[in-house]
Each structure stands twice: as C-alpha cells, then as structure tokens.
Design a protein around this motif. Sequence first.
Motif, PDB file in Angstrom:
ATOM      1  N   GLN A 114       0.838  -1.202   0.000  1.00 17.04           N
ATOM      2  CA  GLN A 114       0.000   0.000   0.000  1.00 17.04           C
ATOM      3  C   GLN A 114       0.872   1.251   0.000  1.00 17.04           C
ATOM      4  O   GLN A 114       2.017   1.228   0.453  1.00 17.04           O
TER       5      GLN A 114
ATOM      6  N   THR B 230      -3.978   0.450  -2.618  1.00 17.49           N
ATOM      7  CA  THR B 230      -3.362  -0.874  -2.660  1.00 17.49           C
ATOM      8  C   THR B 230      -2.855  -1.157  -4.066  1.00 17.49           C
ATOM      9  O   THR B 230      -3.564  -0.954  -5.047  1.00 17.49           O
TER      10      THR B 230
ATOM     11  N   LYS C 195      -9.347  -4.607   3.209  1.00 17.35           N
ATOM     12  CA  LYS C 195      -8.530  -5.657   3.814  1.00 17.35           C
ATOM     13  C   LYS C 195      -9.149  -6.078   5.142  1.00 17.35           C
ATOM     14  O   LYS C 195      -9.471  -5.236   5.984  1.00 17.35           O
TER      15      LYS C 195
END
Length: 389
Positions: free
Chosen positions: A37, A78, A313
């Motif tokens: 990220q 990401t 996530k």
Amino acid sequence: MLRSLNSGISGLRSHQTMLDTTGNNIANVNTAGFKGQTTQFQDTLSQMRQGATGAADTTGGGNPAQVGLGVQVAGTSTNFTQGSAQSTGRATDMMISGDGFFVLQKGGEQILSRAGNFDFDARGRLVSPDGGIVQGRMAVNGQLPAGGGLQDIVLPLGLTAPGAATTTAGVQGNLPRGAAVGETRTLDREIFRADGSSDTLQLTFTRTASGWGVNGSSAGGTGNATLTQNAAGALNGGTLNVGGVAVDLSGLTGYAGLDTASIGEQNGTAAGVLQTYTLGADGALTGRFSNGAQQVIGQIMLGQVANPAGLEKVGSSGYALTANSGAMGLLTPGTAGVGTLAGGMLEMSNVDLSQEFTNLIVAQRGFQANARIITTSDEVLQELTNLKR
C-alpha cells in the motif's frame, strides 16, 4: 496561537501514518499474496485572508489570499500488480497468473484472497491457513455443472471411481498353422461387470481342416465363430460377441511355427480409489484412481471485481467487498481478465524493498521537518512572551 503549530501537528500525524504503512509493507515482504500500500496526502482547508476581486476599467483584479492549515491523509491505495512466483512443489499450493481472486467461505461470509497456500482439513475440504473454505464447483459423475452457486471444494478420503463394464476386447498374435486338426488353444482374460466385479473371458480355439473354430464364454453368455485360413496363412478374423463383449479377432494370423495368440486390451475397469490429483490451468481438479481412471472432481472458480482498489482488507490476506469495489463476478480460470491457475506455486508479496526503504527515508525526513515547524513556532511564542520583560 500560531497556525503553524497545528500545521506541524497535522504533518506529524500524516507522516506517522506513512511510516505505519511503509512499516507494514516491509513486515509483509515474505507474506504470500500480500499487496503493498501507499499513503496519499492532501492539504486541509485554507483560511481566507482576502477574497478575490474582479478587474475594473481603472484597476486590475486581485487574487485571493489564503493560508493553509496543514495536511491530512487522503487515503491509502493498494498496489495489485502481480507478485513474483515461488515454486513449492506442494500440490495444494496454487497461484493466480492474472487479476482474479480466490473465493473463500468463512463464517458465512465470502472473502477474496490472492494467497493460494491451501491444505485439506479433516473433512477433506480445501482450506486456507485460517480456515477459509475454497469455493468452486463439484463434479457429478465426472461432469461439471454448467451453472449454479458456489460449493465447497472437497476431496473426501476414500473417494472412489465406479467400475466400468467390459464391452470390447481384442485378440492378437499367431495361431500355429502346423497344429493338428482337433488341437486346441485356450486363452483367458479378466474382464469386468458394470458394478466393477471381476469376470473371466475364455476363448477356446479348435483346429479344423479349413482354419480354426472359436468358442467364447463368460458369465454373461457364450459365442461361436469360424476363422478360415488361406494358402498364405492369413485368417479372416471378424468380431465375436460373447455375453455382450465384442471380441475383435482381426489381429490374429495363422503362420507356421509361431504360437503367440493372446487376449490384449479390454475396456472395462474395477472400482478405484483416489490416489492423487492434478490441477489444470482452468482450475479443474482431476483425480487419478487406482484402477487407472481419470475423472474430474471439481473446479476452482475465481472472483473478479470492477475496482480492486475499493476492496477492504480484513486480515489473513483476505479482502471484503465494499460499496466502491463493485459486485463480484464468478469466472472460470482461463477466462480473459481473471487469469489462469498454476499448481505447486505461490504468488509472493509484491513489496519492492528498495522503494519501501526510500519511502521510509522520505517519511522520516518529513516527520523531522514537521517537528522543526513546531520547535520554530515554539521559539516564536517564546520571543512573544519575552517582550514583557
């Protein structure tokens, strides 16, 4: 109080977030399927000191005068680029070469993942290290359904393939031309019934003045045929039906000096137990059974979303759908856009250590610079308080 103090504090907080993100990337440099990220900054609201003025005939226009109030974290993005491949040799390890995701069922929720380090649990289900059950389609009698919902991928212990009845057999070799009339040759071959049980096909060849007579027998019935021999020794082999088994006699010859006749291949099999399996690029799991049969057991399906960066996530290398990721589509591996599967391999982390250490230095220097804003503002306030002396 000076605005620069608040600006410096906001800078410290934002660069601390950048440090946290970079540190997390470095910590997961060896995590299978991990996607790095990056931290994105944006300025906060600006205080208006003077508004803009329009141009007139005798005066020019004026631009607005604003003072910024610091920085804030706009978000983290990401990076879903493909990670490098690592060969493991484990049949249950899988790697996606493309943009798709494995679909896992965990606690009644569907989770997407790029990590393919799977194994089988006590129930024969293909699972991730944290217990997520890999989803796909299970075959029925070796045939995959054309559609339908997702199912758990299961390879149960003791999985069997049904037996197949023998319907064809072949005889090859040579019957000796010099055999006396009335002399016999008997050939036996194991064949199978539809339930996989064993039977015996027996063929008895009796020498005649013009060739050979053939009498076949099995538990399913009997059959007879005549083979005529020409001057060159060739036999007019045909097909003999014995209890539903078509026996091909065309491979027989009748030359002198050779006695090599035998019953060769037959197409029946006994029931078999699963011994091993292979993974195809299309996600199909093909089992190999003890009776030599190969049969499709199931197929792993891949998920795809319109905006992977919108996924959330949820830990354990998993992602959950969000309002901005779009709905998940299910596709067969090999379909354009989702990629193919490779067995015995894992996709490693896509973290670039050289870039991460550079980001670490940038974040550290940014943190130090914002700390200097605070100390400088403190010195200015100290000067103001000293004016009273």
